[in-house]
Design a protein around this motif. Structure first.
Motif, PDB file in Angstrom:
ATOM      1  N   GLN A  86      -6.567  -3.464 -47.929  1.00 18.19           N
ATOM      2  CA  GLN A  86      -7.232  -3.071 -46.692  1.00 18.19           C
ATOM      3  C   GLN A  86      -6.556  -1.849 -46.077  1.00 18.19           C
ATOM      4  N   LEU A  87      -5.234  -1.764 -46.182  1.00 20.12           N
ATOM      5  CA  LEU A  87      -4.525  -0.586 -45.694  1.00 20.12           C
ATOM      6  C   LEU A  87      -4.892   0.645 -46.523  1.00 20.12           C
ATOM      7  N   GLU A  88      -5.033   0.463 -47.815  1.00 22.17           N
ATOM      8  CA  GLU A  88      -5.462   1.552 -48.704  1.00 22.17           C
ATOM      9  C   GLU A  88      -6.854   2.047 -48.282  1.00 22.17           C
ATOM     10  N   PHE A  89      -7.725   1.113 -47.948  1.00 19.05           N
ATOM     11  CA  PHE A  89      -9.071   1.470 -47.488  1.00 19.05           C
ATOM     12  C   PHE A  89      -9.005   2.241 -46.167  1.00 19.05           C
ATOM     13  N   ALA A  90      -8.229   1.743 -45.213  1.00 13.98           N
ATOM     14  CA  ALA A  90      -8.108   2.421 -43.912  1.00 13.98           C
ATOM     15  C   ALA A  90      -7.570   3.834 -44.091  1.00 13.98           C
ATOM     16  N   LYS A  91      -6.592   3.997 -44.961  1.00 12.70           N
ATOM     17  CA  LYS A  91      -6.031   5.324 -45.246  1.00 12.70           C
ATOM     18  C   LYS A  91      -7.107   6.234 -45.836  1.00 12.70           C
ATOM     19  N   ALA A  92      -7.904   5.721 -46.757  1.00 19.50           N
ATOM     20  CA  ALA A  92      -8.970   6.517 -47.379  1.00 19.50           C
ATOM     21  C   ALA A  92     -10.013   6.934 -46.347  1.00 19.50           C
ATOM     22  N   VAL A  93     -10.358   6.037 -45.415  1.00 15.77           N
ATOM     23  CA  VAL A  93     -11.326   6.369 -44.357  1.00 15.77           C
ATOM     24  C   VAL A  93     -10.790   7.530 -43.518  1.00 15.77           C
ATOM     25  N   ILE A  94      -9.543   7.428 -43.111  1.00 15.16           N
ATOM     26  CA  ILE A  94      -8.932   8.477 -42.286  1.00 15.16           C
ATOM     27  C   ILE A  94      -8.890   9.797 -43.049  1.00 15.16           C
ATOM     28  N   GLU A  95      -8.513   9.753 -44.331  1.00 10.95           N
ATOM     29  CA  GLU A  95      -8.457  10.968 -45.138  1.00 10.95           C
ATOM     30  C   GLU A  95      -9.824  11.642 -45.240  1.00 10.95           C
ATOM     31  N   VAL A  96     -10.861  10.855 -45.509  1.00 10.33           N
ATOM     32  CA  VAL A  96     -12.206  11.422 -45.648  1.00 10.33           C
ATOM     33  C   VAL A  96     -12.681  11.997 -44.317  1.00 10.33           C
ATOM     34  N   LEU A  97     -12.467  11.263 -43.230  1.00  5.12           N
ATOM     35  CA  LEU A  97     -12.902  11.765 -41.925  1.00  5.12           C
ATOM     36  C   LEU A  97     -12.156  13.046 -41.538  1.00  5.12           C
ATOM     37  N   CYS A  98     -10.865  13.074 -41.769  1.00  6.58           N
ATOM     38  CA  CYS A  98     -10.064  14.256 -41.408  1.00  6.58           C
ATOM     39  C   CYS A  98     -10.351  15.457 -42.304  1.00  6.58           C
ATOM     40  N   SER A  99     -10.768  15.207 -43.533  1.00  5.55           N
ATOM     41  CA  SER A  99     -11.056  16.305 -44.453  1.00  5.55           C
ATOM     42  C   SER A  99     -12.356  17.009 -44.098  1.00  5.55           C
ATOM     43  N   GLY A 100     -13.211  16.328 -43.341  1.00  4.90           N
ATOM     44  CA  GLY A 100     -14.506  16.903 -42.991  1.00  4.90           C
ATOM     45  C   GLY A 100     -15.540  16.750 -44.082  1.00  4.90           C
ATOM     46  N   ALA A 101     -15.200  16.048 -45.175  1.00  4.15           N
ATOM     47  CA  ALA A 101     -16.117  15.909 -46.309  1.00  4.15           C
ATOM     48  C   ALA A 101     -17.385  15.142 -45.943  1.00  4.15           C
ATOM     49  N   ALA A 102     -17.329  14.327 -44.901  1.00  2.29           N
ATOM     50  CA  ALA A 102     -18.501  13.543 -44.500  1.00  2.29           C
ATOM     51  C   ALA A 102     -19.235  14.153 -43.313  1.00  2.29           C
ATOM     52  N   ASP A 103     -18.814  15.361 -42.899  1.00  2.00           N
ATOM     53  CA  ASP A 103     -19.488  15.961 -41.745  1.00  2.00           C
ATOM     54  C   ASP A 103     -19.764  17.449 -41.915  1.00  2.00           C
ATOM     55  N   GLY A 104     -19.911  17.858 -43.149  1.00  3.02           N
ATOM     56  CA  GLY A 104     -20.237  19.254 -43.378  1.00  3.02           C
ATOM     57  C   GLY A 104     -19.033  20.178 -43.388  1.00  3.02           C
ATOM     58  N   GLY A 105     -17.824  19.597 -43.443  1.00  9.06           N
ATOM     59  CA  GLY A 105     -16.624  20.407 -43.606  1.00  9.06           C
ATOM     60  C   GLY A 105     -15.917  20.814 -42.333  1.00  9.06           C
ATOM     61  N   SER A 106     -16.305  20.267 -41.184  1.00 12.43           N
ATOM     62  CA  SER A 106     -15.655  20.705 -39.949  1.00 12.43           C
ATOM     63  C   SER A 106     -14.279  20.077 -39.736  1.00 12.43           C
ATOM     64  N   GLY A 107     -14.036  18.895 -40.332  1.00 15.24           N
ATOM     65  CA  GLY A 107     -12.736  18.252 -40.198  1.00 15.24           C
ATOM     66  C   GLY A 107     -12.417  17.873 -38.751  1.00 15.24           C
TER      67      GLY A 107
END
Length: 109
Positions: A86-107
């Motif tokens: 579950q911690l691995e999942f939470a880390k992956a969520v934060i990484e994806v959100l911060c990278s901007g990959a799920a919002d058009g690259g704005s990060g």
């Protein structure tokens, strides 16, 4: 489905891709990742409702944090998926959100 700048379907697809990045049938996060519009019942539903209500209230009154988006993530109980996964999942969520990959690259600014 978009949650104020986050493409939730894209977020789920990216997380599912990370989830399958192991050998064999084993899931990195211990279970599948899926989008849903149902936060569950009782406590989860209530917490999601309060989060949405507070974010809307802050935006309406112009308080600091008024641009805060709400994203509810329902995780399984620890009896079903162990804490390390579950911690691995939470880390992956934060990484994806911060990278901007799920919002058009704005990060995250």
């Amino acid at each position: 489905r978009r949650a104020r700048g986050v493409d939730v379907s894209q977020l789920c697809a990216l997380l599912q891709e990370k989830n399958c990045a192991t050998s064999g049938d084993e899931r990195r996060f211990g279970t599948d990742v899926a989008c849903s519009i149902d936060p569950g019942r009782f406590l989860c539903n209530y917490l999601y409702y309060l989060s949405l209500q507070r974010a809307a209230s802050a935006a309406a009154t112009g308080h600091e944090g008024a641009a805060t988006a709400v994203l509810f993530i329902h995780t399984p109980p620890f009896s079903a998926v162990a804490l390390p996964q579950q911690l691995e999942f939470a880390k992956a969520v934060i990484e994806v959100l911060c990278s901007g990959a799920a919002d058009g690259g704005s990060g995250v600014d």
